[in-house]
Design an enzyme around this catalytic site. Structure first.
Site, PDB file in Angstrom:
ATOM      1  CG  ASP A  10      -2.063   0.842   1.058  1.00 23.41           C
ATOM      2  OD1 ASP A  10      -2.354   1.104  -0.440  1.00 23.41           O
ATOM      3  OD2 ASP A  10      -3.326   1.589   2.152  1.00 23.41           O
ATOM      4  N   GLY A  11       0.556   2.465  -0.593  1.00 26.07           N
ATOM      5  CA  GLY A  11       1.025   3.544  -0.100  1.00 26.07           C
ATOM      6  C   GLY A  11       1.627   4.413  -1.769  1.00 26.07           C
ATOM      7  N   GLY A  13      -0.200   5.562  -4.270  1.00 26.65           N
ATOM      8  CA  GLY A  13      -0.560   6.494  -5.293  1.00 26.65           C
ATOM      9  C   GLY A  13      -0.265   7.710  -4.295  1.00 26.65           C
ATOM     10  CG  HIS A  27      -1.025   2.034  -9.376  1.00 26.76           C
ATOM     11  ND1 HIS A  27      -0.927   1.807  -7.507  1.00 26.76           N
ATOM     12  CD2 HIS A  27      -1.927   2.416  -9.495  1.00 26.76           C
ATOM     13  CE1 HIS A  27      -1.902   2.725  -7.301  1.00 26.76           C
ATOM     14  NE2 HIS A  27      -2.099   2.985  -8.791  1.00 26.76           N
ATOM     15  CB  SER A  55      -8.682  -5.137  -2.242  1.00 26.20           C
ATOM     16  OG  SER A  55      -8.998  -4.162  -2.428  1.00 26.20           O
ATOM     17  CB  SER A  56     -13.301  -7.651  -4.087  1.00 26.08           C
ATOM     18  OG  SER A  56     -13.358  -7.701  -2.487  1.00 26.08           O
ATOM     19  CG  LEU A 121       9.715 -17.174  -3.991  1.00 25.11           C
ATOM     20  CD1 LEU A 121       9.597 -17.392  -2.501  1.00 25.11           C
ATOM     21  CD2 LEU A 121       9.784 -15.941  -5.051  1.00 25.11           C
ATOM     22  CB  SER A 183      -7.688  -3.244   3.262  1.00 22.96           C
ATOM     23  OG  SER A 183      -7.603  -2.535   3.989  1.00 22.96           O
TER      24      SER A 183
HETATM   25  C1  IPE Z   1      -5.158  -2.481   0.383  1.00 21.98           C
HETATM   26  O1  IPE Z   1      -5.254  -1.388   0.003  1.00 21.98           O
HETATM   27  C2  IPE Z   1      -5.584  -2.792  -1.240  1.00 21.98           C
HETATM   28  C3  IPE Z   1      -4.167  -3.398  -2.231  1.00 21.98           C
HETATM   29  C4  IPE Z   1      -3.489  -3.210  -0.617  1.00 21.98           C
HETATM   30  C5  IPE Z   1      -4.293  -4.192  -3.313  1.00 21.98           C
HETATM   31  P1  IPE Z   1      -5.952  -0.183  -0.397  1.00 21.98           P
HETATM   32  O2  IPE Z   1      -5.482   0.673  -0.161  1.00 21.98           O
HETATM   33  O3  IPE Z   1      -6.987  -0.995  -1.235  1.00 21.98           O
HETATM   34  O4  IPE Z   1      -6.972  -0.302   1.062  1.00 21.98           O
HETATM   35  P2  IPE Z   1      -7.689   0.308   2.432  1.00 21.98           P
HETATM   36  O5  IPE Z   1      -8.990   0.512   0.907  1.00 21.98           O
HETATM   37  O6  IPE Z   1      -6.728   1.900   2.024  1.00 21.98           O
HETATM   38  O7  IPE Z   1      -7.894  -0.174   2.845  1.00 21.98           O
HETATM   39  C1  IPE Z   2      -1.191   0.393  -3.775  1.00 20.53           C
HETATM   40  O1  IPE Z   2      -1.371   1.677  -2.808  1.00 20.53           O
HETATM   41  C2  IPE Z   2      -2.115  -0.263  -4.561  1.00 20.53           C
HETATM   42  C3  IPE Z   2      -3.223  -0.487  -4.764  1.00 20.53           C
HETATM   43  C4  IPE Z   2      -4.034  -0.662  -4.164  1.00 20.53           C
HETATM   44  C5  IPE Z   2      -3.372  -1.361  -6.135  1.00 20.53           C
HETATM   45  P1  IPE Z   2      -2.717   2.561  -3.842  1.00 20.53           P
HETATM   46  O2  IPE Z   2      -3.035   3.545  -4.940  1.00 20.53           O
HETATM   47  O3  IPE Z   2      -3.602   2.258  -2.302  1.00 20.53           O
HETATM   48  O4  IPE Z   2      -1.509   3.701  -2.658  1.00 20.53           O
HETATM   49  P2  IPE Z   2      -2.121   4.893  -1.441  1.00 20.53           P
HETATM   50  O5  IPE Z   2      -3.428   4.054  -0.257  1.00 20.53           O
HETATM   51  O6  IPE Z   2      -3.454   5.716  -2.496  1.00 20.53           O
HETATM   52  O7  IPE Z   2      -1.333   5.362  -1.741  1.00 20.53           O
HETATM   53 MG    MG Z   3      -4.151   2.330   0.354  1.00 21.20          MG
END
Ligand code: IPE
Ligand code: IPE
Ligand code: MG
Length: 237
Positions: A10-11, A13, A27, A55-56, A121, A183
């Site tokens: 995550d992170g 964005g 990404h 995620s779904s 792996l 999540s």
């Molecule tokens: C969880 O991240 C899913 C993935 C990393 C694929 P999200 O960014 O979608 O989660 P929430 O919405 O902050 O819980």
């Molecule tokens: C995780 O990063 C990647 C996916 C969920 C596909 P995010 O896109 O959720 O990044 P943030 O949480 O908005 O920083």
């Molecule tokens: Mg996120």
């Protein structure tokens, strides 16, 4: 060393936003870090690496971002599978794949088939995955297979139907990006997993950061409900 590591990447964005870049740039960088993570697991002898890629609930994002994520997934499959295969990596994708483009589904199936014989792996990508979906699809398949045992189904009966039935439960769970939640990732399988949360954004989660997570894991005492004394073999326990 943890045998099975599961990661919520995550992170992406926020990483991009900090640099005044479009989210998709985060990404793209994130895919590079997946490569680094796979390499690190191969070097450290981790047997299973499971990554949450989509995620779904991520379908709720703007259509443009969803579409770019799908394109990145396709591109990664096309470009990386050969190298994964050469390095002895077996690739699997878990999740409800029926919602993906037929061409992407086909790409996934052929990548899985190509790497089927590998065992150095086991790399699993969770895509259109949800922990609740997983439990429900398992229950439904079990109910069809064993209707006569209704009312007496056990955890052991259900486990072979879960998406991760081929793997031991994760030893170490890592979530980057600062949020401290699951999540809807592997709900059933994380029951006794050691959880590690870090502020580091996924595109910054390099090998050094991974080693910090492993070091934290190695300091934990996994009791599985027992007392500490039972584990250390104290005869008076
Ligand atoms: C969880 O991240 C899913 C993935 C990393 C694929 P999200 O960014 O979608 O989660 P929430 O919405 O902050 O819980
Ligand atoms: C995780 O990063 C990647 C996916 C969920 C596909 P995010 O896109 O959720 O990044 P943030 O949480 O908005 O920083
Ligand atoms: Mg996120």
């Amino acid at each position: 060393m943890p045998r099975h590591v599961a990661v919520i990447m995550d992170g992406n964005g926020r990483w991009a936003k900090k640099r005044f870049l479009p989210r998709v740039a985060g990404h793209v960088k994130g895919v590079e870090l997946v490569r680094e993570m796979v390499r690190a697991c191969l070097e450290r002898g981790v047997d299973y690496l499971t990554l949450f890629a989509f995620s779904s609930e991520n379908w709720r994002r703007p259509a443009e971002e969803v579409s770019l994520l799908m394109q990145l997934f396709v591109k990664a499959l096309e470009q990386e599978v050969e190298k994964l295969d050469r390095n002895g990596v077996r690739l699997r994708v878990i999740g409800d794949l029926s919602r993906f483009d037929p061409s992407l589904q086909q790409l996934i199936r052929s990548a899985e088939a190509k790497t089927e014989a590998n065992s150095r792996l086991q790399l699993t990508i969770a895509a259109n995955y949800g922990g609740r979906w997983d439990v429900m699809q398992a229950v439904n398949r079990m109910a069809i297979d064993q209707p006569e045992r209704r009312g007496a189904w056990s955890e052991c009966d259900l486990e072979p139907y879960l998406s991760m039935s081929f793997a031991p439960e994760p030893d170490l769970f890592i979530r980057t990006g600062g949020e401290e939640r699951i999540s809807n990732f592997l709900l059933w399988q994380l029951a006794y997993t050691e959880l590690y949360f870090t502020q580091t954004l996924w595109p910054d989660f390099n090998t050094g950061e991974f080693d910090k997570a492993i070091a934290s894991y190695q300091l934990r005492e996994r009791r599985f409900g027992r007392t500490s004394e039972q584990l250390t073999g104290d005869p008076h326990a």
